[in-house]
Structure formats: C-alpha cells, structure tokens
Scaffold this active site. Structure first.
Site, mmCIF file in Angstrom:
data_model
loop_
_atom_site.group_PDB
_atom_site.id
_atom_site.type_symbol
_atom_site.label_atom_id
_atom_site.label_comp_id
_atom_site.label_asym_id
_atom_site.label_seq_id
_atom_site.Cartn_x
_atom_site.Cartn_y
_atom_site.Cartn_z
ATOM 1 N N HIS A 159 -22.309 61.520 7.892
ATOM 2 C CA HIS A 159 -20.984 61.954 8.229
ATOM 3 C C HIS A 159 -21.399 63.013 9.425
ATOM 4 C CE1 HIS A 159 -17.319 62.737 7.226
ATOM 5 N NE2 HIS A 159 -17.480 63.270 6.473
ATOM 6 N N ASP A 210 -16.607 60.112 10.817
ATOM 7 C CA ASP A 210 -15.561 61.245 10.575
ATOM 8 C C ASP A 210 -15.536 59.653 9.021
ATOM 9 O OD1 ASP A 210 -13.867 59.314 11.051
ATOM 10 O OD2 ASP A 210 -13.174 61.195 12.663
#
Length: 433
Positions: free
Chosen positions: A404, A408
């Site tokens: 992450h 995104d």
C-alpha cells in the site's frame, strides 16, 4: 612425493557465506580428476555440486551430512602428484593438477600464479603417511555437534558414536536430546487395564538452507510491508478456447501459465508503478519508490525442497512462446533441484498460480522486496451469467496483493480489472502486444 592440497568451500556468489553438506560424491582414498564434483551442498538459494580444482587422491573429507560449512573452511584434502621432473619448494603456489574454479568467486592470482592442468588421473603410489591422514581427521568431533550437545546439556562422554571408528555424529546427539515416552503409571487399587497412551514429544526441526531463507524473508515482508489484497472472479472460458486454438498449430504447445505471464507483463506495462520496490533509510523508514525498467517475473514452482520462486529475466522482451519455453525450463530445474542462485533472485513481480493445488483463493505474503503479486485460483465449471443468459462457464478467482506504500486501491483495482478483462476477452491482450 605427492603434495597434499586443501580445497576449501569457495565463494558461491550472491553474498552467500556458507552452505550445508547434503551429500558426499567421493570417498576417502578415491582418485579424482580435476574439476570433478566432490560434494553437493545446499545454500540459502539452491543445491550446488562443488567441483574440486585438484586432481589426485582424496585423503580427507571435512563436514558431516547436515553440517554447515563456512566459505573458506576445508572440504577435502587431495594428494596431488607433481609433474615429472618438477621441483616444488615448500610454500610454493600450487600449479600442478589443479585449475581455478570459474564462476565460483575465486579471484585470479597475480604474477606467477598461472595454473595448468595435466591430462588423466594421478597414477602414482602414495606414501602410507598420506593414506593414513584421514584417520586423524575422522577422530575429531565436529564443532557443530559439540555445540548442539552443549546447548542441550548432553554429555558426549556418555554417548556411543555411530560414525566411523565410533565418531559421535549429529544424529547421536539428536537421539539423546529426544525424550523417550514412558507408559502412564497405573494405580495399585485399580483393576489391570491398558495404560493410556502418552503423547509423544514433538520434534524440533532446525531451519536451514532454503527453508531458513524463506522464513526470514516472509517474516521481514510481514513486519515491513503494509500489504492489502483485492479479489475478482473472472470467466476464463475464452482464454482456454484461445489456448486450444493456439495449440492446434504444429509448434511448441503454449501453457496456461505462459498466457498468464503474458497478461501480467501487459498489465505491468499499463501500471508500471507496481513493478517496484521501496527503498528504506538506516532506520527502516521508507524514503523512495524504486520503479524497475525490466520485468523480472517470478513464479511459484514446487520442488523437493518446498515452494521456490524462479525468475524469468526480462519477461517484457519475450514472446508468449518464449515465455512458455523459459517457464518450462525453470520448472524442470526446480523439480530436479538444479536451479542456480541467480535463477532464484532478483524478481520484481510474482505470479502465483495456486490453483494447481486445487484451491480457489489466497492472501499470500509478498515476496520481499517486491511490491505486488497476482494469484490465480483453480479454473472450475460454475453457473455464470454470460451475454444475459445463465450458462456453465470456466471461472477462476483472481487475487492481487500489493504494497500500500506503492499505490492506492484504485491503481490495484485497475490492474486486477485489466487482468480479468484479458481472461474474459483475450482480444484485449492483442492490443497490448
């Protein structure tokens, strides 16, 4: 007079500092040729047969099966016959019946260190002193065996060795460590009955070689990378039809894995930020994203040593047929245990076809330091709405695990949706070629 040369564990590359003895390929007293493999070792990356640069008679072996040997520690000593008429002074650099180990990190010497090879095995008589030398080496208990005994409070003086000349081996110490289950006591007043079985003590299996490396890598990945996973079901019917059509031609067959690899490469071309890793500072804080120009595609393959991840170099430059050939070659090498350290390192993205194990989904741990992994479940017939009608279609579940810090959910979802579209409408893939 024969000269005894000591051959030590060479630098095996890839930053490796040692290896575990898996199997000896020669016996003490055996005549060997220059460059003949003498031992098979397991490094943190692969199984390797180590050739000896000396030709002659093996006078001693160092290291029991299962023992770790560090780079620079002796493996064997070899009695080498000088060339006829040559005079070798004490301390002279070895030249006869030997050659440098090309590709094993052995640096070439300076002036006067040129090595030459003589043809054929050594055919001279050895003095009794040389032949008897192994008996002196055999009498010494391995430091690792002594350490194991010390850590578990085992008195070596109380053990009977199972090795040559009563040598105490690792297995002897491990047997002494392993407790023996005793039958449960029976109360005196109770009627005679069978005692309840006592649970056997669990076995402690040391992590070595590849398994230790994998454990360390997965632990680091789990602690260091904030990973997330998304899923989507996809209709693979059309992709299977395309594969069947491609394999009708008189040419090498295209595997499903090769098509999935081609789809991965195309998806990474659309989302290059996922072919990446994260650079950290000395405190372990992320400081930069490193986007890789080449796609070094790793894929999960089963071997006798467990699951390994061979790497297809520069996958973006290969055709689907070339991808299939390289995947087949690396898979065969994994099964035979002949993958080299270079073939197991340097990946930038991993394809995990866990459907071969008969499962639908998975939430894998990323292959550190990579930023993403595509998982493909089994393809199975399911009811599916196709063109407005309920039909039986070949459906698979895709999972995409990503770092992450690199992207995104929108980017990850776009990547996974593109992969699913390529499975459902393979014509989409043609636009990317």
């Amino acid at each position: 007079m024969p000269i005894v040369r000591e051959f030590t564990l060479p630098d095996l590359g890839e930053g490796l500092t040692g290896a575990e003895v898996v199997r000896w390929l020669v016996e003490v007293g055996e005549v060997i040729a220059v460059d003949q493999p003498v031992v098979e070792v397991e490094t943190a990356k692969a199984m390797v047969e180590v050739p000896c640069p000396y030709g002659g008679v093996v006078t001693a072996r160092f290291g029991e099966v299962g023992e770790e040997r560090a780079v620079g520690q002796p493996l064997v000593t070899v009695a080498v016959s000088p060339e006829p008429g040559s005079v070798v002074p004490d301390g002279a650099a070895p030249e006869e019946n030997e050659r440098p180990l090309v590709g094993y990190g052995v640096a070439e010497g300076g002036k006067g260190s040129r090595r030459r090879r003589v043809g054929g095995p050594v055919a001279v008589a050895l003095s009794p002193v040389v032949v008897q030398q192994p008996a002196i080496a055999i009498a010494v208990i391995s430091p690792l065996v002594r350490k194991l005994a010390r850590e578990h409070g085992v008195d070596l003086a109380q053990l009977t060795g199972s090795g040559p000349d009563g040598l105490i081996m690792r297995a002897d110490v491990e047997r002494a460590i392993r407790p023996v289950a005793a039958p449960a006591p029976v109360a005196a007043a109770a009627p005679v009955a069978a005692a309840a079985p006592v649970a056997a003590a669990g076995e402690v299996v040391p992590l070595r070689g590849l398994r230790r490396t994998v454990a360390e890598k997965l632990t680091r990945s789990h602690h260091e990378i904030p990973a997330a996973t998304c899923w989507v079901d996809a209709d693979a019917t059309e992709l299977l039809a395309l594969r069947a059509q491609m394999n009708q031609a008189d040419a090498p067959k295209v595997s499903l894995l090769a098509l999935l690899a081609r789809i991965c490469v195309a998806a990474l071309a659309r989302h290059p930020e996922l072919n990446a890793s994260v650079d950290l500072d000395e405190r372990g804080n992320p400081v930069a994203l490193r986007r890789h120009a080449a796609v070094h595609l790793g894929f999960a393959a089963q071997s006798e040593r467990g699951l390994v991840v061979p790497v297809v170099r520069d996958a973006q430059q290969l055709s689907t047929e070339q991808l299939g050939a390289e995947l087949s070659r690396l898979t065969a090498a994994a099964r035979s245990g002949s993958l080299t350290p270079a073939e197991l390192t340097g990946g930038t993205f991993t394809l995990n076809n866990y459907g071969v194990f008969g499962v639908d989904g998975s939430t894998p741990i990323l292959n550190h330091p990579e930023a993403a992994m595509l998982g493909v479940g089994r393809i199975v017939a399911k009811p599916w709405v196709h063109e407005g009608q309920l039909a039986v279609r070949q459906v698979t579940q895709l999972s995409f695990t990503f770092d992450h810090r690199v992207c995104d959910g929108g980017t990850a979802g776009g990547f996974l949706r593109f992969v699913a579209d390529c499975l459902e409408r393979p014509g989409t893939l043609v636009r990317q070629l």
